[in-house]
Design an enzyme around this catalytic site. Structure first.
Site, short mmCIF file in Angstrom:
data_model
loop_
_atom_site.label_atom_id
_atom_site.label_comp_id
_atom_site.label_asym_id
_atom_site.label_seq_id
_atom_site.Cartn_x
_atom_site.Cartn_y
_atom_site.Cartn_z
N CYS A 115 19.55 -40.51 -17.02
CA CYS A 115 20.90 -40.27 -16.47
C CYS A 115 21.79 -39.51 -17.45
O CYS A 115 22.82 -38.97 -17.05
CB CYS A 115 21.55 -41.60 -16.10
SG CYS A 115 20.60 -42.51 -14.90
N HIS A 255 29.16 -41.27 -15.40
CA HIS A 255 27.92 -41.27 -14.62
C HIS A 255 28.10 -42.20 -13.42
O HIS A 255 28.65 -43.29 -13.56
CB HIS A 255 26.76 -41.74 -15.51
CG HIS A 255 25.50 -42.00 -14.75
ND1 HIS A 255 24.98 -41.08 -13.87
CD2 HIS A 255 24.67 -43.07 -14.73
CE1 HIS A 255 23.88 -41.58 -13.34
NE2 HIS A 255 23.67 -42.79 -13.84
N ASN A 285 23.23 -43.05 -7.06
CA ASN A 285 22.95 -42.65 -8.44
C ASN A 285 21.98 -41.47 -8.42
O ASN A 285 20.81 -41.64 -8.11
CB ASN A 285 22.35 -43.85 -9.18
CG ASN A 285 22.02 -43.53 -10.63
OD1 ASN A 285 22.04 -42.37 -11.04
ND2 ASN A 285 21.70 -44.56 -11.40
N1 ACO Z 1 20.15 -56.56 -1.00
C1 ACO Z 1 20.46 -57.88 -0.93
N2 ACO Z 1 20.33 -58.71 -1.97
C2 ACO Z 1 19.87 -58.20 -3.13
C3 ACO Z 1 19.53 -56.84 -3.26
C4 ACO Z 1 19.67 -56.02 -2.13
N3 ACO Z 1 19.40 -54.71 -2.16
N4 ACO Z 1 19.12 -56.61 -4.53
C5 ACO Z 1 19.19 -57.79 -5.17
N5 ACO Z 1 19.63 -58.75 -4.33
C6 ACO Z 1 19.87 -60.16 -4.60
C7 ACO Z 1 19.05 -60.63 -5.79
O1 ACO Z 1 17.75 -61.01 -5.39
C8 ACO Z 1 19.88 -61.84 -6.24
O2 ACO Z 1 19.58 -62.94 -5.42
P1 ACO Z 1 19.48 -64.42 -6.09
O3 ACO Z 1 20.86 -64.67 -6.65
O4 ACO Z 1 19.13 -65.25 -4.92
O5 ACO Z 1 18.43 -64.31 -7.13
C9 ACO Z 1 21.31 -61.42 -5.94
O6 ACO Z 1 21.22 -60.34 -4.98
C10 ACO Z 1 22.08 -60.94 -7.15
O7 ACO Z 1 21.22 -60.04 -7.87
P2 ACO Z 1 21.68 -59.33 -9.21
O8 ACO Z 1 20.55 -58.51 -9.73
O9 ACO Z 1 22.28 -60.34 -10.13
O10 ACO Z 1 22.86 -58.43 -8.65
P3 ACO Z 1 23.88 -57.56 -9.45
O11 ACO Z 1 25.23 -57.93 -9.08
O12 ACO Z 1 23.54 -57.44 -10.90
O13 ACO Z 1 23.63 -56.12 -8.80
C11 ACO Z 1 22.56 -54.06 -9.34
C12 ACO Z 1 22.37 -55.50 -8.93
C13 ACO Z 1 23.30 -53.34 -8.23
C14 ACO Z 1 21.18 -53.42 -9.50
C15 ACO Z 1 23.37 -53.97 -10.65
O14 ACO Z 1 22.85 -54.88 -11.59
C16 ACO Z 1 23.38 -52.59 -11.24
O15 ACO Z 1 23.93 -51.66 -10.70
N6 ACO Z 1 22.81 -52.44 -12.46
C17 ACO Z 1 22.79 -51.16 -13.13
C18 ACO Z 1 21.78 -50.26 -12.51
C19 ACO Z 1 21.80 -48.91 -13.16
O16 ACO Z 1 22.80 -48.41 -13.56
N7 ACO Z 1 20.66 -48.29 -13.27
C20 ACO Z 1 20.59 -46.98 -13.85
C21 ACO Z 1 19.25 -46.53 -13.59
S1 ACO Z 1 19.08 -44.83 -13.44
C22 ACO Z 1 18.22 -44.15 -14.75
O17 ACO Z 1 18.53 -44.30 -15.88
C23 ACO Z 1 16.99 -43.32 -14.36
#
Ligand code: ACO
Length: 328
Positions: A115, A255, A285
């Site tokens: 990214c 980003h 993203n």
């Molecule tokens: N739909 C519904 N529920 C979901 C989903 C979904 N798509 N995905 C996860 N959940 C559930 C999980 O299973 C979890 O359930 P549980 O509490 O029963 O275990 C609950 O939602 C909460 O999950 P978290 O992972 O804690 O959710 P969080 O609030 O952290 O959001 C997210 C997840 C959106 C991925 C966030 O952590 C995030 O944006 N992180 C950064 C990602 C990022 O920037 N990545 C860059 C990559 S790009 C690159 O460098 C190539």
């Protein structure tokens, strides 16, 4: 602060026509549009038809940036593409871009910083233009992350979209240009966000492909935490390097990974939403493309103009993070 040596002469971007909405994703995995919107801010993303090469978007973005800059492709002597989803393992996607644009006098190579790839490319181009005889550079950030997404993994597949953005750099004038940049990495945390497949470690054998080794692995919560901390620190650093305060910025372009990450970083600096460019709701993203797409949109819509101070900051796999201050 030393005088800038290179400035942005023009920008461009390209995204696929096809829209994948949260409602579409509800039909593909166990998720809900409401969850995606609340946890990420994303409403829809643009996706290519499978098999579309990154160079197709990168060439479009590059051509638009060159037209915006009024620069002839033959006068470009450096092409850098920040990407982790190039057309092929080799040659570099930048070489395909060079051929398609007819930029036959350019040196062309790719940079792998996920990214943060666009800002990495920007600093490399800026440094090369100061120390070598390059006069015009085309820096492109682009990714087709949907080509490496596991569409059955709801933790990751809802996040990503495809696109490319570009900037043409040339000699600075009137105090305008790249005022400062900083690049950082921490490979000890690589296991929190990576794609293990299809390199020399895990070649694309039938068994590896069956194990989906070619798809993205991510510890979302950890990535989130490190993103907020490191983006905040590195933005402070480039502001210091530029002898500027946050209030001197006309706009921050972070980003576009997750609206909550953007809001958390903005809050640390006391920035209101009028000073922060956000388009994550429309594109998701787009990895290395997100900052140059936003920069181009902000410029073309008149939200940014000549002489404005812009901060850019990114974080992604590696971990690799980066920031810069640019006077347009
Ligand atoms: N739909 C519904 N529920 C979901 C989903 C979904 N798509 N995905 C996860 N959940 C559930 C999980 O299973 C979890 O359930 P549980 O509490 O029963 O275990 C609950 O939602 C909460 O999950 P978290 O992972 O804690 O959710 P969080 O609030 O952290 O959001 C997210 C997840 C959106 C991925 C966030 O952590 C995030 O944006 N992180 C950064 C990602 C990022 O920037 N990545 C860059 C990559 S790009 C690159 O460098 C190539």
């Amino acid at each position: 602060m030393s005088n800038p040596k290179t400035m942005i002469l023009g920008t461009g971007h390209a995204v696929p026509d096809k829209i994948l909405s949260n409602a579409d994703l509800e039909k593909m995995v166990d998720t809900s549009g409401r969850w995606i919107q609340e946890r990420t801010g994303i409403l829809e993303r643009r996706v290519v038809e499978p098999g579309t090469p990154l160079s197709e978007l990168a060439v479009l973005a590059g051509r638009r940036a060159l037209e915006d800059a009024g620069v002839d492709p033959a006068d470009v002597d450096l092409i850098i593409v920040g990407t982790v989803t190039g057309d092929m393992k080799f040659p570099a996607t930048a070489c395909f871009v060079q051929a398609a644009l007819g930029a036959s006098n350019a040196a062309a190579f790719d940079v792998s910083a996920a990214c943060s790839g666009f800002i990495y490319g920007l600093q490399i181009a800026d440094a090369l233009m100061q120390n070598a005889s390059y006069r015009r550079a085309l820096v492109i950030g682009g990714d087709i992350l949907t080509s490496m997404v596991d569409w059955e993994d709801r933790d990751t597949c809802i996040l990503f979209g495809d696109g490319a953005g570009a900037a043409v750099l040339g000699p600075a004038k009137e105090g305008r240009g790249i005022l400062s940049t900083s690049l950082r990495s921490d490979g000890s945390l690589a296991h929190l966000l990576y794609n293990p497949g299809c390199g020399s470690l895990n070649p694309p054998t039938e068994e590896n492909v069956r194990k989906k080794i070619h798809t993205i692995r991510m510890e979302g919560r950890e990535v989130f935490r490190h993103a907020v901390k490191n983006m905040t620190e590195i933005l402070r650093q480039v502001l210091r390097q530029s002898d500027l305060e946050i209030t001197d910025l006309d706009m921050l372009i972070p980003h576009q990974a997750n609206l909550r990450i953007i809001e958390a970083v903005s809050k640390k600096f006391g920035l209101g939403s009028d000073k922060v460019y956000i388009n994550v709701e429309r594109f998701g993203n787009t990895s290395a493309a997100s900052i140059p797409i936003a920069l181009d949109e902000a410029s073309k819509s008149g939200r940014l103009g000549a002489g404005d101070h812009v901060g850019v900051v990114a974080f992604g796999a590696g971990f690799a993070w980066a920031a810069g201050i640019i006077r347009l």
